[in-house]
Design an enzyme around this catalytic site. Structure first.
Site, PDB file in Angstrom:
ATOM      1  N   ASP A 163      10.155  61.804  58.530  1.00 25.97           N
ATOM      2  CA  ASP A 163       9.031  62.851  58.157  1.00 25.97           C
ATOM      3  C   ASP A 163       8.263  63.228  59.522  1.00 25.97           C
ATOM      4  O   ASP A 163       7.400  64.184  59.230  1.00 25.97           O
ATOM      5  CB  ASP A 163       7.771  61.924  57.608  1.00 25.97           C
ATOM      6  N   HIS A 204       9.995  53.088  62.858  1.00 21.98           N
ATOM      7  CA  HIS A 204      10.593  52.750  61.336  1.00 21.98           C
ATOM      8  C   HIS A 204      10.887  51.262  61.285  1.00 21.98           C
ATOM      9  O   HIS A 204      11.401  50.755  62.232  1.00 21.98           O
ATOM     10  CB  HIS A 204      11.808  53.684  61.226  1.00 21.98           C
TER      11      HIS A 204
END
Ligand code: ACO
Length: 430
Positions: free
Chosen positions: A365, A307
């Site tokens: 996710d 991320h």
């Protein structure tokens, strides 16, 4: 020089004093807006790694600590105790609603869930196997052709009505994109159901058979929608803001956000994670895929890992991981082998020097698709689920931007690396 300025001196000795801005929390920000005027230079920051593009009071992330707050409230508390529409109200209006405010907001959203009958014709223009995200981009963009009564973006009341319409209609359009895909008739929204239950009903009921609501499924959708509701200036939200900065209508802006979300580096990752887990297939193959992810010659990446902002853990992933067990245990046709595979993959990657060094952790996710799949939602709908949830975040940012007196058209600069000036050569002389 005072405490809240920074002095920048060029090689030629020209100096400029830049203001330092301080938010409520978080690092100081150097205001470089006068830089070009004062010194004739631009800054270069591909991917906006060190650049704040706006001021915002909606969401705060501390990537080092793994913290996420909506309007100051930690995501863990909201995920445990709030309903999605309560969170939607919070993101839009800035504070948690009192009971009558929430009841009124729920009523407004409920009475905007239907879509114009002629809008259905747009779905028929798509081939049955169109990806539901392609349908979402097209149909949401087309909404601006229907609601001329609320398109004055300079009128705050018009903006609010458009916001309500999008939050309310997104599940209806999403479920219709699925029904079109499987060749079943669209199911109308039902006013006796809450936001998440209504969506599940539109997905799974048919005219021949009622859908029996499972409270665990409704709770799981509510939770995932809360976790996906906003994430400050991510790619799709920045796309919405950039589109909105030209004063485009809100439906067009949200359609551009959906398009940006679709990419596998962003919201498309949840679909890609499931595809990846199915491709890995068995714990014995994990080593091979981790080696591929580390190989710079191979474009394969461990989907659902890494991320831009979180460099410790993604708090949303921690929350989802916890409820995976509950959901999977509850579903008759559960997919726990896939969950077991995901857990093992996570464990092995987190022990690997490559992932440790680069601070790559599972993101939101990595697990969301496993839950959606257990609820019977197909892979191609995962990013659509994300889009439903994120609509409120996009709309909240668009509303905040439209109210910001400092708002100007977004117009990044560039470092030009093309040919120097040259003269046109007639065709016969080239
Ligand atoms: N698998 C393998 N290597 C990775 C991964 C991954 N998933 N993610 C990052 N890396 C490596 C990069 O190759 C790079 O290595 P290097 O320093 O040797 O060149 C390093 O880690 C830093 O990665 P960047 O791509 O520079 O980081 P960036 O912040 O630009 O990208 C992103 C972040 C897009 C999320 C990236 O980690 C990725 O592609 N992850 C997989 C897709 C994904 O899960 N996306 C969902 C994000 S969450 C969301 O949008 C809801």
């Amino acid at each position: 020089m005072s405490d809240n300025t920074m002095k920048l001196t060029s090689a030629e000795g020209h100096s400029v004093e830049l203001n330092l801005r301080k938010g409520t929390v978080g690092p100081e920000v150097v205001d470089i807006s006068s830089l070009y005027r004062e010194m004739g230079v631009f800054t270069y920051d591909p991917g906006f790694v060190s650049t704040a593009s706006c001021q915002s009071a909606i969401t705060y992330i501390d990537g080092g600590k793994g913290e996420l707050w909506y309007r100051g409230y930690p995501i863990e508390q909201l995920a445990e105790r709030a309903s999605y529409l309560e969170v939607a109200y919070l993101l839009l209006y800035g504070d948690l609603p009192h009971a009558p405010q929430l009841a009124e907001f729920q009523r407004i959203i409920r009475y905007h869930t239907m879509i114009n009958e002629t809008l259905k014709n747009f779905f028929n223009g798509f081939h049955y196997d169109a990806h539901p995200m392609a349908v979402m981009v097209g149909v949401v963009g087309s909404l601006s052709a229907f609601y001329h009564d609320s398109l004055d973006i300079h009128d705050p009341r018009h903006r609010e009505i458009s916001a309500h319409r999008m939050i309310a209609k997104m599940p209806t359009i999403a479920a219709a994109s699925y029904k079109h895909n499987v060749g079943e008739p669209f199911i109308y929204p039902r006013n006796d159901l809450d936001y998440c239950a209504n969506f599940l009903n539109m997905m799974f009921a048919t005219p021949c058979e009622e859908y029996t609501q499972d409270p665990v499924a409704v709770k799981a959708v509510n939770l995932l929608f809360i976790l996906h509701a906003d994430h400050e200036q991510n790619a799709s939200t920045s796309t919405v803001r950039l589109a909105g900065s030209s004063q485009a209508n809100p439906f067009a802006c949200i359609a551009s956000g959906i398009a940006s979300l679709w990419g596998p580096a962003h919201g498309g990752a949840n679909e890609a994670v499931l595809d990846m887990l199915q491709e890995i297939g068995d714990v014995s193959n994990i080593d091979k895929y981790i080696a591929r992810a580390k190989d710079k010659q191979d474009p394969f990446r461990l989907m659902g890992f890494g991320h831009r902002v979180y460099k410790n853990h993604d708090p949303r992933a921690t929350i989802i991981r916890k409820i995976c067990h509950e959901v999977l245990n509850n579903m008759a046709d559960n997919d726990s082998p896939l969950f077991e595979l995901a857990l093992r993959l996570e464990e092995m990657a987190l022990q690997d020097e490559y992932f440790i060094e680069r601070k790559l952790y599972p993101n939101v996710d990595f697990y969301s698709g496993i839950i959606y799949r257990a609820l019977g939602i197909p892979n191609s709908m995962f990013t659509v689920m994300f889009a439903i949830a994120r609509t409120v975040g996009w709309v909240a940012h668009w509303m905040e931007m439209m109210d910001d007196p400092q708002q100007r058209i977004g117009r990044p600069r560039q470092v030009y690396t093309g040919a120097d000036r040259r003269d046109y050569i007639p065709l016969e002389h080239r």
